[in-house]
Design an enzyme around this catalytic site. Structure first.
Site, mmCIF file in Angstrom:
data_model
loop_
_atom_site.group_PDB
_atom_site.id
_atom_site.type_symbol
_atom_site.label_atom_id
_atom_site.label_comp_id
_atom_site.label_asym_id
_atom_site.label_seq_id
_atom_site.Cartn_x
_atom_site.Cartn_y
_atom_site.Cartn_z
ATOM 1 C CG ASP A 126 6.328 -2.320 -7.908
ATOM 2 O OD1 ASP A 126 5.511 -1.850 -8.726
ATOM 3 O OD2 ASP A 126 7.555 -2.152 -7.999
ATOM 4 C CG ASP A 145 -1.153 -0.469 -14.065
ATOM 5 O OD1 ASP A 145 -0.244 -0.066 -13.301
ATOM 6 O OD2 ASP A 145 -1.092 -0.371 -15.307
ATOM 7 C CG PHE A 146 -2.371 1.338 -7.706
ATOM 8 C CD1 PHE A 146 -3.653 1.693 -7.323
ATOM 9 C CD2 PHE A 146 -1.897 0.097 -7.326
ATOM 10 C CE1 PHE A 146 -4.443 0.850 -6.560
ATOM 11 C CE2 PHE A 146 -2.675 -0.768 -6.561
ATOM 12 C CZ PHE A 146 -3.956 -0.390 -6.183
ATOM 13 C CD GLU A 188 3.299 1.666 -9.891
ATOM 14 O OE1 GLU A 188 3.730 0.617 -10.414
ATOM 15 O OE2 GLU A 188 2.231 2.206 -10.240
ATOM 16 C CG HIS A 226 -16.625 5.246 6.477
ATOM 17 N ND1 HIS A 226 -17.167 4.855 7.689
ATOM 18 C CD2 HIS A 226 -17.498 6.132 5.936
ATOM 19 C CE1 HIS A 226 -18.327 5.486 7.853
ATOM 20 N NE2 HIS A 226 -18.549 6.259 6.810
#
Length: 283
Positions: free
Chosen positions: A254, A263-264, A277, A131
């Site tokens: 990063d 791209d968070f 990041e 999961h």
């Protein structure tokens, strides 16, 4: 006679202009009505911090296909036949006493012409049906728990990974929630270890997870600042790591962006995003 012809030509031009104006007004009216009647774009609480790959709900994007479900949101990869990522909110409202449904099944919300992975495609592979959004994170209702067993929420995980550090981290996330925290989680895999013979399912070389830990409930990106805790892990999808603590695999966001191309935290102010990041969690 020439005067009458000229007058008729002028009248014809006027009628033509009135006709074009009327048609234009009608088109504008129709467009306006269509906009009013068109349902608003779906906004999911599970994407409160952003859409990492700019996935779209179009079959023309088969390897970055957005699927918005009540329980989580995901980007599906039809070539790899696994999710690119799954994103979900986790707070106490999602936790209850519902038992694990264990009803692994194909996802019938995929476009009809695409192959739908079967639970039996994993049989004999040596890999768990792992999961991303865990069963344990959706125990408030039977339907919510059952939704986590759709094969679009599953990827091949080594038994040592799935039953070792990955499971430990899932449990620790729920412990944070029971302390009153709200989490926004994105998880997926990257790299290619091998391909399962049945279903042609790609086994990722690593599994990753990004977890944003908030002190306020239902505030989303508004509650994030430079002190917000962000946990990021990159776990090798191999045997031999069952007894390894998940903290061993902590990295920066990063680093995961570099490995995946995603791209968070795009809904977070750029300055805050940059600070969070590059940091590696140490708590």
């Amino acid at each position: 006679m020439g005067y009458e012809v000229q007058r008729g030509a002028i009248a014809a031009r006027i009628r033509s202009r009135w006709y074009l104006a009327a048609v234009g007004c009608l088109l504008l009216l129709l467009v306006g009505c269509n906009l009013l009647l068109k349902p608003p774009a779906t906004i999911s609480v599970h994407l409160a911090l952003g859409n990492p790959s700019n996935a779209t709900a179009s079959p023309l994007s088969p390897d970055n296909y957005l699927m918005v479900k009540p329980e989580y949101t995901l980007s599906y990869n039809n070539s790899k036949r696994i999710p690119n990522w799954v994103s979900w909110q986790l707070n106490e409202s999602w936790l209850g006493t519902v038992r694990r449904s264990n009803d692994f099944r194909p996802d019938d919300q995929l476009p009809a012409e695409w192959y739908r992975v079967l639970p039996t495609d994993y049989n004999g592979s040596g890999f768990d049906r792992g999961h991303l959004a865990p069963s344990g994170d959706r125990t408030n209702t039977p339907d919510a728990n059952s939704a986590t067993f759709l094969m679009t929420n599953i990827l091949p995980q080594s038994k040592a990974n799935n039953q070792g550090p990955w499971q430990q981290l899932e449990s620790d996330c729920r412990s944070l929630v029971r302390q009153g925290k709200e989490l926004y989680i994105v998880a997926g895999g990257y790299g290619k270890k091998r391909v399962l013979t049945k279903g042609s399912i790609v086994v990722p070389a690593y599994t990753w997870k990004v977890i944003v830990v908030l002190d306020r409930l239902n505030a989303g990106s508004r509650a994030i600042n430079e002190q917000t805790r962000v946990i990021a892990v990159s776990v090798p999808n191999f045997e031999g790591i069952r007894e390894t603590d998940w903290q061993t695999y902590r990295v920066s966001v990063d680093a995961i962006e570099a490995a995946t191309g995603y791209d968070f935290l795009t809904n977070v102010p750029v300055g805050v995003q940059a600070v969070l990041e590059r940091r590696v969690d140490t708590q």
